[in-house]
Design a protein around this motif. Structure first.
Motif, PDB file in Angstrom:
ATOM      1  N   ASP A 140       0.828  -1.208   0.000  1.00 21.27           N
ATOM      2  CA  ASP A 140       0.000   0.000   0.000  1.00 21.27           C
ATOM      3  C   ASP A 140       0.863   1.261   0.000  1.00 21.27           C
ATOM      4  N   GLU A 154       2.625   4.615  -0.838  1.00 26.62           N
ATOM      5  CA  GLU A 154       2.061   5.776  -1.546  1.00 26.62           C
ATOM      6  C   GLU A 154       2.654   5.936  -2.948  1.00 26.62           C
ATOM      7  N   SER A 172       0.963   3.560  -5.325  1.00 25.43           N
ATOM      8  CA  SER A 172      -0.438   3.947  -5.505  1.00 25.43           C
ATOM      9  C   SER A 172      -0.553   5.154  -6.434  1.00 25.43           C
ATOM     10  N   ASN A 211       0.035   4.089 -10.191  1.00 20.81           N
ATOM     11  CA  ASN A 211      -0.631   2.881 -10.667  1.00 20.81           C
ATOM     12  C   ASN A 211      -1.699   3.197 -11.711  1.00 20.81           C
TER      13      ASN A 211
END
Length: 317
Positions: free
Chosen positions: A33, A35, A38, A41
């Protein structure tokens, strides 16, 4: 070359993340998870991949197709086809969960090697999950040597005691020559995984397991990543760091993320320094740019940041 900060004329490899999405939740995964992953992505556009491939003429870098889980990209077969059309023989890392879906496309592609991460096929108690393991064995046997295949397994606190059983399972279930290497990768105890888990490892017991594995008569070769000496396992899993503290990967290649962001080539947390974006610059411009020069210069002058201390890319000896 790193000592003199001399770069090759072009990157020798490009770690190409075509998606950062994944269908597994491996406890050791450094992306998780976080950052950074993310933020970047998405699914890479085929046009971006084609721009990368077409940017090199006589001398081509090695292309490694990576994720997340690259087989989750809806256009995955087209990435293979574009690679073939532009004369590349890329390699691929996959968790194996989608192999049956793309078996035919992979076997007939120009891929030169597959690295299959087994952790998506291992249950929470360290046992083999029978159905996906059977599918993997079927793929390995159907390949019939068309592609070089390596199996990768990351040692985890809850499953390292089952390591011998896992190795023997694949030795029984696969034909000789189905794959070349069974790569055992050490747990990264540097903050890329939940803290405190290193205490769940018994380095002396792990050393004994490694010793027995090396003496087994197997259909494949066992390798260890990184290749830590038995006498140093206690230091590795005890946060001590008597190892060499150098890394030469940023002198060799680059990482490209799905949104065209480019970073140094390790692809792991310590290399998440944004060098540029292919929507604004070419690979060559980023490779020779001031940002990358400053990154390498800092790396050469200073010790590696702590987050790099258990990376499989650094030089330990």
């Amino acid at each position: 070359m790193p000592r003199l900060d001399i770069l090759p004329f072009y990157p020798l490899f490009l770690l190409t993340h075509i998606t950062l999405s994944c269908d597994q939740k491996c406890s050791w995964c450094y992306q998780g998870d976080h950052e950074f992953y993310s933020l970047h992505n998405k699914n890479m556009e085929l046009g971006v991949f084609e721009k990368i491939l077409s940017g090199f003429k006589f001398f081509k870098p090695h292309i490694h197709i990576y994720g997340g889980e690259p087989l989750l990209h809806p256009d995955f077969p087209l990435f293979l086809e574009y690679s073939r059309l532009y004369g590349y023989k890329p390699t691929l890392t996959t968790n194996g969960s989608q192999l049956s879906k793309y078996s035919a496309a992979i076997i007939k592609s120009s891929l030169s090697q597959l690295n299959i991460s087994l952790n998506g096929l291992i249950g929470p108690n360290g046992s083999i999950l029978s159905r996906p393991a059977d599918e993997l064995a079927g793929f390995l046997n159907a390949n019939r040597g068309a592609k070089e295949i390596n199996l990768n397994y990351v040692i985890e606190p809850e499953s390292h005691n089952y390591l011998e059983d896992i190795v023997l399972h694949f030795n029984r279930s696969c034909q000789k020559g189905s794959f070349s290497y069974f790569a055992i990768q050490h747990f990264m105890t540097n903050g890329t995984c939940s803290t405190g888990q290193e205490k769940d490892f018994n380095a002396r017991k792990l050393s004994a397991i490694f010793s027995r594995l090396k003496k087994m008569s197997l259909k494949f070769r066992i390798i260890f990543l990184p290749n830590i000496k038995a006498a140093d396992l206690g230091s590795y899993y005890g946060f001590k760091d008597p190892f060499r503290n150098k890394c030469y990967v940023p002198w060799l290649g680059l990482s490209v993320y799905p949104d065209s962001t480019v970073t140094p080539g390790g692809g792991i947390l310590g290399c998440n320094f944004v060098l540029g974006n292919l929507n604004k610059s070419s690979v060559r411009q980023i490779w020779e740019g001031e940002g990358f020069y400053n990154f390498r210069r800092s790396l050469a002058r200073n010790s590696l940041p702590g987050i790099c201390n258990r990376c499989c890319h650094k030089l330990y000896y």
